[in-house]
Design a protein around this motif. Structure first.
Motif, PDB file in Angstrom:
ATOM      1  N   LEU A 176      33.324 -36.280 103.336  1.00  0.00           N
ATOM      2  CA  LEU A 176      33.205 -35.420 104.517  1.00  0.00           C
ATOM      3  C   LEU A 176      34.300 -34.361 104.506  1.00  0.00           C
ATOM      4  O   LEU A 176      35.462 -34.646 104.202  1.00  0.00           O
ATOM      5  CB  LEU A 176      33.321 -36.253 105.796  1.00  0.00           C
ATOM      6  CG  LEU A 176      33.193 -35.498 107.117  1.00  0.00           C
ATOM      7  CD1 LEU A 176      31.778 -34.976 107.313  1.00  0.00           C
ATOM      8  CD2 LEU A 176      33.587 -36.391 108.298  1.00  0.00           C
ATOM      9  N   ALA A 177      33.933 -33.133 104.840  1.00  0.00           N
ATOM     10  CA  ALA A 177      34.909 -32.067 105.070  1.00  0.00           C
ATOM     11  C   ALA A 177      35.282 -32.086 106.547  1.00  0.00           C
ATOM     12  O   ALA A 177      34.402 -32.172 107.406  1.00  0.00           O
ATOM     13  CB  ALA A 177      34.320 -30.713 104.693  1.00  0.00           C
TER      14      ALA A 177
ATOM     15  N   SER B  74      27.760 -40.536 113.006  1.00  0.00           N
ATOM     16  CA  SER B  74      26.461 -41.153 112.746  1.00  0.00           C
ATOM     17  C   SER B  74      25.398 -40.123 112.374  1.00  0.00           C
ATOM     18  O   SER B  74      24.354 -40.474 111.835  1.00  0.00           O
ATOM     19  CB  SER B  74      25.992 -41.953 113.967  1.00  0.00           C
ATOM     20  OG  SER B  74      26.875 -43.036 114.219  1.00  0.00           O
ATOM     21  N   GLY B  75      25.660 -38.860 112.650  1.00  0.00           N
ATOM     22  CA  GLY B  75      24.711 -37.807 112.286  1.00  0.00           C
ATOM     23  C   GLY B  75      24.795 -37.407 110.833  1.00  0.00           C
ATOM     24  O   GLY B  75      24.125 -36.456 110.419  1.00  0.00           O
ATOM     25  N   GLN B  76      25.622 -38.112 110.049  1.00  0.00           N
ATOM     26  CA  GLN B  76      25.813 -37.826 108.620  1.00  0.00           C
ATOM     27  C   GLN B  76      26.114 -36.346 108.363  1.00  0.00           C
ATOM     28  O   GLN B  76      25.431 -35.683 107.578  1.00  0.00           O
ATOM     29  CB  GLN B  76      24.590 -38.276 107.825  1.00  0.00           C
ATOM     30  CG  GLN B  76      24.343 -39.785 107.906  1.00  0.00           C
ATOM     31  CD  GLN B  76      23.177 -40.234 107.064  1.00  0.00           C
ATOM     32  OE1 GLN B  76      22.180 -39.526 106.939  1.00  0.00           O
ATOM     33  NE2 GLN B  76      23.293 -41.414 106.479  1.00  0.00           N
ATOM     34  N   PRO B  77      27.142 -35.813 109.014  1.00  0.00           N
ATOM     35  CA  PRO B  77      27.459 -34.396 108.820  1.00  0.00           C
ATOM     36  C   PRO B  77      28.105 -34.147 107.460  1.00  0.00           C
ATOM     37  O   PRO B  77      28.667 -35.049 106.837  1.00  0.00           O
ATOM     38  CB  PRO B  77      28.463 -34.124 109.946  1.00  0.00           C
ATOM     39  CG  PRO B  77      29.159 -35.442 110.136  1.00  0.00           C
ATOM     40  CD  PRO B  77      28.092 -36.482 109.917  1.00  0.00           C
ATOM     41  N   ARG B  78      28.023 -32.907 107.023  1.00  0.00           N
ATOM     42  CA  ARG B  78      28.787 -32.476 105.840  1.00  0.00           C
ATOM     43  C   ARG B  78      30.167 -31.990 106.258  1.00  0.00           C
ATOM     44  O   ARG B  78      31.135 -32.087 105.504  1.00  0.00           O
ATOM     45  CB  ARG B  78      28.045 -31.356 105.114  1.00  0.00           C
ATOM     46  CG  ARG B  78      26.758 -31.817 104.431  1.00  0.00           C
ATOM     47  CD  ARG B  78      26.198 -30.707 103.568  1.00  0.00           C
ATOM     48  NE  ARG B  78      25.657 -29.614 104.361  1.00  0.00           N
ATOM     49  CZ  ARG B  78      25.508 -28.370 103.924  1.00  0.00           C
ATOM     50  NH1 ARG B  78      25.910 -28.043 102.703  1.00  0.00           N
ATOM     51  NH2 ARG B  78      24.975 -27.446 104.705  1.00  0.00           N
ATOM     52  N   LEU B  79      30.233 -31.448 107.489  1.00  0.00           N
ATOM     53  CA  LEU B  79      31.491 -30.938 108.044  1.00  0.00           C
ATOM     54  C   LEU B  79      31.665 -31.526 109.434  1.00  0.00           C
ATOM     55  O   LEU B  79      30.718 -31.521 110.230  1.00  0.00           O
ATOM     56  CB  LEU B  79      31.467 -29.406 108.134  1.00  0.00           C
ATOM     57  CG  LEU B  79      32.591 -28.745 108.964  1.00  0.00           C
ATOM     58  CD1 LEU B  79      33.915 -28.811 108.213  1.00  0.00           C
ATOM     59  CD2 LEU B  79      32.234 -27.291 109.306  1.00  0.00           C
TER      60      LEU B  79
ATOM     61  N   THR C 289      37.700 -32.287  96.694  1.00  0.00           N
ATOM     62  CA  THR C 289      36.863 -31.877  95.562  1.00  0.00           C
ATOM     63  C   THR C 289      36.881 -30.350  95.448  1.00  0.00           C
ATOM     64  O   THR C 289      37.512 -29.646  96.245  1.00  0.00           O
ATOM     65  CB  THR C 289      35.416 -32.354  95.751  1.00  0.00           C
ATOM     66  OG1 THR C 289      34.821 -31.615  96.829  1.00  0.00           O
ATOM     67  CG2 THR C 289      35.380 -33.839  96.074  1.00  0.00           C
ATOM     68  N   ASP C 290      36.169 -29.840  94.461  1.00  0.00           N
ATOM     69  CA  ASP C 290      36.058 -28.390  94.289  1.00  0.00           C
ATOM     70  C   ASP C 290      34.875 -27.819  95.066  1.00  0.00           C
ATOM     71  O   ASP C 290      34.683 -26.603  95.097  1.00  0.00           O
ATOM     72  CB  ASP C 290      35.884 -28.046  92.807  1.00  0.00           C
ATOM     73  CG  ASP C 290      37.130 -28.371  91.987  1.00  0.00           C
ATOM     74  OD1 ASP C 290      38.229 -28.327  92.575  1.00  0.00           O
ATOM     75  OD2 ASP C 290      36.992 -28.684  90.788  1.00  0.00           O
ATOM     76  N   ARG C 291      34.092 -28.677  95.716  1.00  0.00           N
ATOM     77  CA  ARG C 291      32.868 -28.229  96.383  1.00  0.00           C
ATOM     78  C   ARG C 291      33.183 -27.703  97.775  1.00  0.00           C
ATOM     79  O   ARG C 291      33.559 -28.454  98.674  1.00  0.00           O
ATOM     80  CB  ARG C 291      31.860 -29.381  96.440  1.00  0.00           C
ATOM     81  CG  ARG C 291      30.536 -29.022  97.110  1.00  0.00           C
ATOM     82  CD  ARG C 291      29.460 -30.053  96.789  1.00  0.00           C
ATOM     83  NE  ARG C 291      29.900 -31.396  97.134  1.00  0.00           N
ATOM     84  CZ  ARG C 291      29.737 -31.949  98.328  1.00  0.00           C
ATOM     85  NH1 ARG C 291      29.170 -31.248  99.301  1.00  0.00           N
ATOM     86  NH2 ARG C 291      30.139 -33.185  98.557  1.00  0.00           N
ATOM     87  N   GLU C 292      33.020 -26.412  97.954  1.00  0.00           N
ATOM     88  CA  GLU C 292      33.294 -25.782  99.243  1.00  0.00           C
ATOM     89  C   GLU C 292      32.158 -26.088 100.212  1.00  0.00           C
ATOM     90  O   GLU C 292      30.990 -25.851  99.917  1.00  0.00           O
ATOM     91  CB  GLU C 292      33.439 -24.273  99.072  1.00  0.00           C
ATOM     92  CG  GLU C 292      33.904 -23.551 100.323  1.00  0.00           C
ATOM     93  CD  GLU C 292      34.106 -22.068 100.070  1.00  0.00           C
ATOM     94  OE1 GLU C 292      35.248 -21.591 100.148  1.00  0.00           O
ATOM     95  OE2 GLU C 292      33.093 -21.393  99.772  1.00  0.00           O
ATOM     96  N   VAL C 293      32.522 -26.616 101.387  1.00  0.00           N
ATOM     97  CA  VAL C 293      31.527 -26.929 102.415  1.00  0.00           C
ATOM     98  C   VAL C 293      31.479 -25.836 103.472  1.00  0.00           C
ATOM     99  O   VAL C 293      30.410 -25.352 103.844  1.00  0.00           O
ATOM    100  CB  VAL C 293      31.840 -28.289 103.071  1.00  0.00           C
ATOM    101  CG1 VAL C 293      30.878 -28.554 104.230  1.00  0.00           C
ATOM    102  CG2 VAL C 293      31.751 -29.413 102.048  1.00  0.00           C
TER     103      VAL C 293
END
Length: 510
Positions: free
Chosen positions: A458-459, A423-428, A259-263
């Motif tokens: 996920l990134a 399981s920690g639902q990370p973004r990165l 995507t274009d969304r920078e994490v």
């Protein structure tokens, strides 16, 4: 396929293990294992994590005693009680994780602990040079080990066992951290030494490499011998089927989900250690749904980059952002709470408490968040329930969640860590060597979990010494050399050889 490779008549086998059985509480590690290794051959030992390879080699090397069975070395029945007795019988072992003192020279590392052999002076130096020449090594004996790369460190480990008189050498995952050119150099060394009568037991999960270097391959599955076969008689696919009952997995990134969304944004990041720059003006970006792979020979800044992003290393300059949030001044826990998951490169030292239960290990790094915490208090039942879910969802093979992490095979330990971090639902997710030292079955499962998480946005920052893994999973690849990002590669067109050239500084761009 012929699954029985018999030793040639004449001299007795270099090693003959018959009916080896070893059990631990709740686990049968080896069950009636048979292994025959001819003198002067490279004999590969393959199998899933938990198949019993490590236990078998520990028994041969005197680190553990079998419950039953016999060990013969060059025809003589021997019961080793310690590694020192195995070394005295001419058996050496080069471990996957090197055991070298960085603050000593090459010569000092080779001689350390074996001073009674040739002293510590001119005689010892002459003997080390003789052995290096026999093995085809070019090593500077008076440089500190801390200044050397991975391939040179491995040569020192081989020299150490040669110095102690080994003629039978166990190599545990020897190519795990080498680039293709270094693998070729190692195999040249093994072939040279094989011609001079040395015998090798070669443990590896890289089946194409096994077929390239081995004379004979023995496969273990669930603690027992499946069969032995000549390397020229078997395909990698057939070996995979012998090991796990399925085809050899291939890393595939699938359709683009970038995507274009920078994490993650790393801007002008520099770090210094002992007045030496270890990171030099790093610029790096990872977007949602993107896997950015980092390729590099170990010791070129990958570890330092991960430590800097995780807040485990002080930086000299630069900035780190997660989305719009500047996390440069955050501690490691705060960075985790900001959405970073972390699979460390050394699961034993950094990823697990080996003497604690699986559910205790589920808590590590997540102790402030549900389901393992409620407010300021740990939730034991929540941790246990979620650990059971991870065990089932990520196929962690264990008798139960109360067993210590040390009781699991390496692959199952790694699946537990992957499950915990996802399981920690990370973004990165920072994944450092996520499949190092795991079998093809566990490898395939880890790849699938990473692909699924990527597709869900996920990134991923992927650091790996497995170039096929980097090429197969990454959307883009950055190459690190001497603390700098020196090249960018398109995984759809780059070859492992081109990446290897960039990693060793012989090619500026790929």
């Amino acid at each position: 396929m012929n699954t029985s490779a018999e030793p040639e008549s004449g001299d007795p086998p270099a090693v003959e293990l018959t009916g080896i059985t070893k059990t631990f509480p709740g686990v049968v590690a080896n069950s009636d294992v048979n292994l025959t290794v001819r003198a002067g051959e490279v004999h590969a030992l393959c199998g899933e994590n938990g198949a019993g390879k490590s236990t078998l080699m520990k028994i041969l090397y005197g680190m553990q005693a079998p419950d039953s069975g016999t060990i013969r070395v060059r025809g003589d029945e021997i019961a080793f009680r310690t590694p020192a007795e195995a070394i005295k019988a001419g058996i050496g072992m080069v471990h996957q994780h090197f055991m070298l003192a960085d603050n000593l020279t090459v010569l000092e590392n080779v001689v350390l602990g074996a001073e009674s052999e040739h002293g510590i002076g001119a005689k010892a130096r002459r003997r080390v040079r003789e052995l290096a020449e026999q093995a085809g090594f070019e090593l500077r004996l008076d440089v500190l080990v801390e200044s050397l790369g991975v391939a040179e460190r491995q040569r020192i480990e081989i020299l150490k066992v040669l110095y102690r008189g080994a003629r039978i050498i166990i190599l545990d995952e020897p190519t795990a951290v080498l680039v293709p050119q270094e693998v070729d150099e190692l195999f040249t060394t093994l072939r040279t030494m094989r011609e001079r009568g040395f015998t090798f037991l070669f443990i590896s999960h890289k089946l194409d490499e096994v077929r390239s270097i081995a004379d004979t391959i023995t496969v273990l599955r669930r603690g027992t011998t499946v069969g032995s076969v000549g390397a020229s008689e078997v395909t990698s696919r057939a070996l995979a089927e012998m090991m796990v009952g399925s085809e050899l997995p291939v890393p595939e990134r699938g359709p683009s989900t970038v995507t274009d969304r920078e994490v993650l944004a790393v801007e002008g990041l520099s770090a210094v250690e002992s007045q030496r720059p270890v990171l030099d003006e790093i610029e790096l970006s990872v977007r949602a749904g993107e896997v950015v792979g980092i390729a590099g020979v170990e010791g070129n800044g990958q570890t330092e980059l991960v430590e800097a992003i995780m807040g485990m290393r002080q930086i000299a300059s630069g900035r780190i952002r997660m989305g719009d949030q500047d996390i440069t001044s955050f501690g490691t826990l705060a960075r985790r709470e900001a959405g970073i998951g972390y699979v460390p490169e050394d699961r034993h030292r950094q990823g697990l408490l080996l003497d604690e239960s699986l559910w205790h290990n589920r808590i590590l790094g997540h102790q402030t968040r549900r389901p393992v915490a409620r407010g300021r208090w740990l939730d034991r039942q929540g941790a246990k329930d979620d650990t059971r879910r991870i065990v089932e969802q990520f196929d962690v093979r264990t008798p139960g969640i109360e067993v210590d992490a040390a009781a699991l095979s390496g692959g199952n330990q790694q699946k537990l860590i992957i499950g915990r971090e996802l399981s920690g639902q990370p973004r990165l997710l920072i994944a450092a060597h996520p499949t190092r030292g795991v079998d093809v079955g566990a490898q395939s499962g880890i790849w699938e979990h990473l692909r699924t998480a990527r597709a869900e946005g996920l990134a991923v920052l992927l650091i790996s010494a497995d170039l096929d893994e980097l090429i197969g999973l990454s959307d883009t690849i950055r190459v690190m050399f001497r603390g700098r990002l020196v090249a960018t590669a398109d995984p759809r067109s780059v070859t492992p050889e081109q990446l290897g050239a960039a990693m060793t500084g012989t090619q500026e761009a790929v």
